[in-house]
Design a protein around this motif. Structure first.
Motif, PDB file in Angstrom:
ATOM      1  N   VAL A  92      -8.850   7.955   2.349  1.00 53.27           N
ATOM      2  CA  VAL A  92      -7.643   8.393   1.642  1.00 53.27           C
ATOM      3  C   VAL A  92      -6.995   7.136   1.081  1.00 53.27           C
ATOM      4  O   VAL A  92      -6.755   6.174   1.816  1.00 53.27           O
ATOM      5  N   TYR A  93      -6.735   7.154  -0.203  1.00 51.92           N
ATOM      6  CA  TYR A  93      -6.139   6.004  -0.875  1.00 51.92           C
ATOM      7  C   TYR A  93      -4.651   6.255  -1.093  1.00 51.92           C
ATOM      8  O   TYR A  93      -4.260   7.298  -1.616  1.00 51.92           O
ATOM      9  N   TYR A  94      -3.857   5.278  -0.704  1.00 50.48           N
ATOM     10  CA  TYR A  94      -2.402   5.379  -0.787  1.00 50.48           C
ATOM     11  C   TYR A  94      -1.852   4.317  -1.734  1.00 50.48           C
ATOM     12  O   TYR A  94      -2.276   3.166  -1.705  1.00 50.48           O
ATOM     13  N   CYS A  95      -0.876   4.723  -2.503  1.00 51.32           N
ATOM     14  CA  CYS A  95      -0.138   3.799  -3.349  1.00 51.32           C
ATOM     15  C   CYS A  95       1.101   3.334  -2.598  1.00 51.32           C
ATOM     16  O   CYS A  95       1.736   4.122  -1.880  1.00 51.32           O
ATOM     17  N   LYS A  96       1.429   2.072  -2.755  1.00 51.05           N
ATOM     18  CA  LYS A  96       2.613   1.508  -2.089  1.00 51.05           C
ATOM     19  C   LYS A  96       3.404   0.684  -3.086  1.00 51.05           C
ATOM     20  O   LYS A  96       2.837  -0.055  -3.876  1.00 51.05           O
ATOM     21  N   ALA A  97       4.706   0.828  -3.030  1.00 54.15           N
ATOM     22  CA  ALA A  97       5.604   0.002  -3.840  1.00 54.15           C
ATOM     23  C   ALA A  97       6.525  -0.754  -2.911  1.00 54.15           C
ATOM     24  O   ALA A  97       7.044  -0.194  -1.940  1.00 54.15           O
ATOM     25  N   THR A  98       6.727  -2.020  -3.213  1.00 58.01           N
ATOM     26  CA  THR A  98       7.636  -2.851  -2.428  1.00 58.01           C
ATOM     27  C   THR A  98       8.760  -3.323  -3.338  1.00 58.01           C
ATOM     28  O   THR A  98       8.490  -3.864  -4.418  1.00 58.01           O
ATOM     29  N   SER A  99       9.974  -3.121  -2.902  1.00 59.65           N
ATOM     30  CA  SER A  99      11.112  -3.497  -3.731  1.00 59.65           C
ATOM     31  C   SER A  99      11.425  -4.985  -3.566  1.00 59.65           C
ATOM     32  O   SER A  99      10.899  -5.662  -2.684  1.00 59.65           O
ATOM     33  N   HIS A 100      12.315  -5.463  -4.428  1.00 65.82           N
ATOM     34  CA  HIS A 100      12.743  -6.864  -4.344  1.00 65.82           C
ATOM     35  C   HIS A 100      13.458  -7.151  -3.025  1.00 65.82           C
ATOM     36  O   HIS A 100      13.538  -8.299  -2.595  1.00 65.82           O
ATOM     37  N   ARG A 101      13.981  -6.098  -2.396  1.00 70.05           N
ATOM     38  CA  ARG A 101      14.637  -6.259  -1.096  1.00 70.05           C
ATOM     39  C   ARG A 101      13.705  -5.943   0.056  1.00 70.05           C
ATOM     40  O   ARG A 101      14.151  -5.755   1.183  1.00 70.05           O
ATOM     41  N   ALA A 102      12.397  -5.864  -0.258  1.00 66.04           N
ATOM     42  CA  ALA A 102      11.359  -5.678   0.767  1.00 66.04           C
ATOM     43  C   ALA A 102      11.363  -4.299   1.405  1.00 66.04           C
ATOM     44  O   ALA A 102      10.864  -4.130   2.528  1.00 66.04           O
ATOM     45  N   PHE A 103      11.917  -3.285   0.708  1.00 58.44           N
ATOM     46  CA  PHE A 103      11.737  -1.916   1.160  1.00 58.44           C
ATOM     47  C   PHE A 103      10.353  -1.446   0.710  1.00 58.44           C
ATOM     48  O   PHE A 103       9.889  -1.808  -0.367  1.00 58.44           O
ATOM     49  N   HIS A 104       9.721  -0.615   1.542  1.00 53.36           N
ATOM     50  CA  HIS A 104       8.381  -0.130   1.241  1.00 53.36           C
ATOM     51  C   HIS A 104       8.402   1.377   0.989  1.00 53.36           C
ATOM     52  O   HIS A 104       9.041   2.117   1.735  1.00 53.36           O
ATOM     53  N   TYR A 105       7.688   1.799  -0.012  1.00 55.56           N
ATOM     54  CA  TYR A 105       7.584   3.217  -0.342  1.00 55.56           C
ATOM     55  C   TYR A 105       6.104   3.566  -0.462  1.00 55.56           C
ATOM     56  O   TYR A 105       5.315   2.777  -1.017  1.00 55.56           O
ATOM     57  N   TRP A 106       5.756   4.745   0.043  1.00 54.83           N
ATOM     58  CA  TRP A 106       4.367   5.185   0.047  1.00 54.83           C
ATOM     59  C   TRP A 106       4.210   6.509  -0.694  1.00 54.83           C
ATOM     60  O   TRP A 106       5.091   7.369  -0.643  1.00 54.83           O
ATOM     61  N   GLY A 107       3.065   6.661  -1.337  1.00 56.45           N
ATOM     62  CA  GLY A 107       2.698   7.945  -1.905  1.00 56.45           C
ATOM     63  C   GLY A 107       2.071   8.819  -0.833  1.00 56.45           C
ATOM     64  O   GLY A 107       1.900   8.416   0.323  1.00 56.45           O
ATOM     65  N   GLN A 108       1.675  10.022  -1.235  1.00 55.27           N
ATOM     66  CA  GLN A 108       1.158  10.985  -0.280  1.00 55.27           C
ATOM     67  C   GLN A 108      -0.334  10.803  -0.012  1.00 55.27           C
ATOM     68  O   GLN A 108      -0.867  11.358   0.945  1.00 55.27           O
ATOM     69  N   GLY A 109      -0.996  10.038  -0.850  1.00 54.95           N
ATOM     70  CA  GLY A 109      -2.419   9.766  -0.666  1.00 54.95           C
ATOM     71  C   GLY A 109      -3.303  10.673  -1.494  1.00 54.95           C
ATOM     72  O   GLY A 109      -2.935  11.813  -1.813  1.00 54.95           O
ATOM     73  N   THR A 110      -4.468  10.155  -1.845  1.00 56.04           N
ATOM     74  CA  THR A 110      -5.461  10.939  -2.574  1.00 56.04           C
ATOM     75  C   THR A 110      -6.835  10.627  -1.980  1.00 56.04           C
ATOM     76  O   THR A 110      -7.164   9.468  -1.716  1.00 56.04           O
ATOM     77  N   GLN A 111      -7.617  11.672  -1.766  1.00 56.15           N
ATOM     78  CA  GLN A 111      -8.910  11.522  -1.101  1.00 56.15           C
ATOM     79  C   GLN A 111      -9.970  11.040  -2.087  1.00 56.15           C
ATOM     80  O   GLN A 111     -10.127  11.603  -3.176  1.00 56.15           O
ATOM     81  N   VAL A 112     -10.712  10.026  -1.670  1.00 46.43           N
ATOM     82  CA  VAL A 112     -11.884   9.566  -2.414  1.00 46.43           C
ATOM     83  C   VAL A 112     -13.091   9.703  -1.499  1.00 46.43           C
ATOM     84  O   VAL A 112     -13.103   9.149  -0.388  1.00 46.43           O
ATOM     85  N   THR A 113     -14.084  10.448  -1.944  1.00 44.71           N
ATOM     86  CA  THR A 113     -15.298  10.652  -1.169  1.00 44.71           C
ATOM     87  C   THR A 113     -16.493  10.199  -1.991  1.00 44.71           C
ATOM     88  O   THR A 113     -16.687  10.682  -3.119  1.00 44.71           O
ATOM     89  N   VAL A 114     -17.263   9.280  -1.430  1.00 43.50           N
ATOM     90  CA  VAL A 114     -18.450   8.771  -2.116  1.00 43.50           C
ATOM     91  C   VAL A 114     -19.668   9.256  -1.332  1.00 43.50           C
ATOM     92  O   VAL A 114     -19.916   8.808  -0.204  1.00 43.50           O
ATOM     93  N   SER A 115     -20.394  10.170  -1.931  1.00 41.06           N
ATOM     94  CA  SER A 115     -21.511  10.788  -1.220  1.00 41.06           C
ATOM     95  C   SER A 115     -22.488  11.388  -2.213  1.00 41.06           C
ATOM     96  O   SER A 115     -22.089  11.850  -3.294  1.00 41.06           O
ATOM     97  N   SER A 116     -23.764  11.380  -1.835  1.00 41.24           N
ATOM     98  CA  SER A 116     -24.777  12.015  -2.672  1.00 41.24           C
ATOM     99  C   SER A 116     -25.004  13.461  -2.230  1.00 41.24           C
ATOM    100  O   SER A 116     -25.815  14.164  -2.822  1.00 41.24           O
TER     101      SER A 116
END
Length: 116
Positions: A92-116
């Motif tokens: 699961v890949y998550y996006c993160k943003a960090t503010s200039h005041r060092a607050f952290h924000y996260w997205g909800q995530g998106t699944q990446v599956t690599v398979s044949s």
């Protein structure tokens, strides 16, 4: 507050490509660094790549040369172009943003599956 919404995950065969997007809204003026993290089943969340407001990038060794992080400040969006995908990139890949005041924000995530 910053809200992050990821998109672009899915199922892909080994050697294939995907592009993840993360759209930011809210107090976007406060964002400094943005990044992508991933968490595979049974493993800790790990850094994949980051990009600063000035465009400086950083990658974990395992994705160097295969993944590219970029940022469109006009669209308040960060991207992760993933090429030559391997089964071990499955997570699961998550996006993160960090503010200039060092607050952290996260997205909800998106699944990446690599398979044949």
């Amino acid at each position: 507050q910053v809200q992050l919404v990821e998109s672009g995950g899915g199922l892909v065969q080994p050697g294939g490509s995907l592009r993840l997007s993360c759209a930011a809204s809210g107090s976007i003026f406060s964002i400094n660094t943005m990044g992508w993290y991933r968490q595979a089943p049974g493993k800790q969340r790990e850094l994949v790549a980051t990009i600063s407001s000035g465009g400086s990038t950083n990658y974990v060794d395992s994705v160097k040369g295969r993944f590219t992080i970029s940022r469109d400040n006009a669209k308040n969006t960060v991207y992760l172009q993933m090429n030559s995908l391997k089964p071990e990139d499955t997570a699961v890949y998550y996006c993160k943003a960090t503010s200039h005041r060092a607050f952290h924000y996260w997205g909800q995530g998106t699944q990446v599956t690599v398979s044949s």
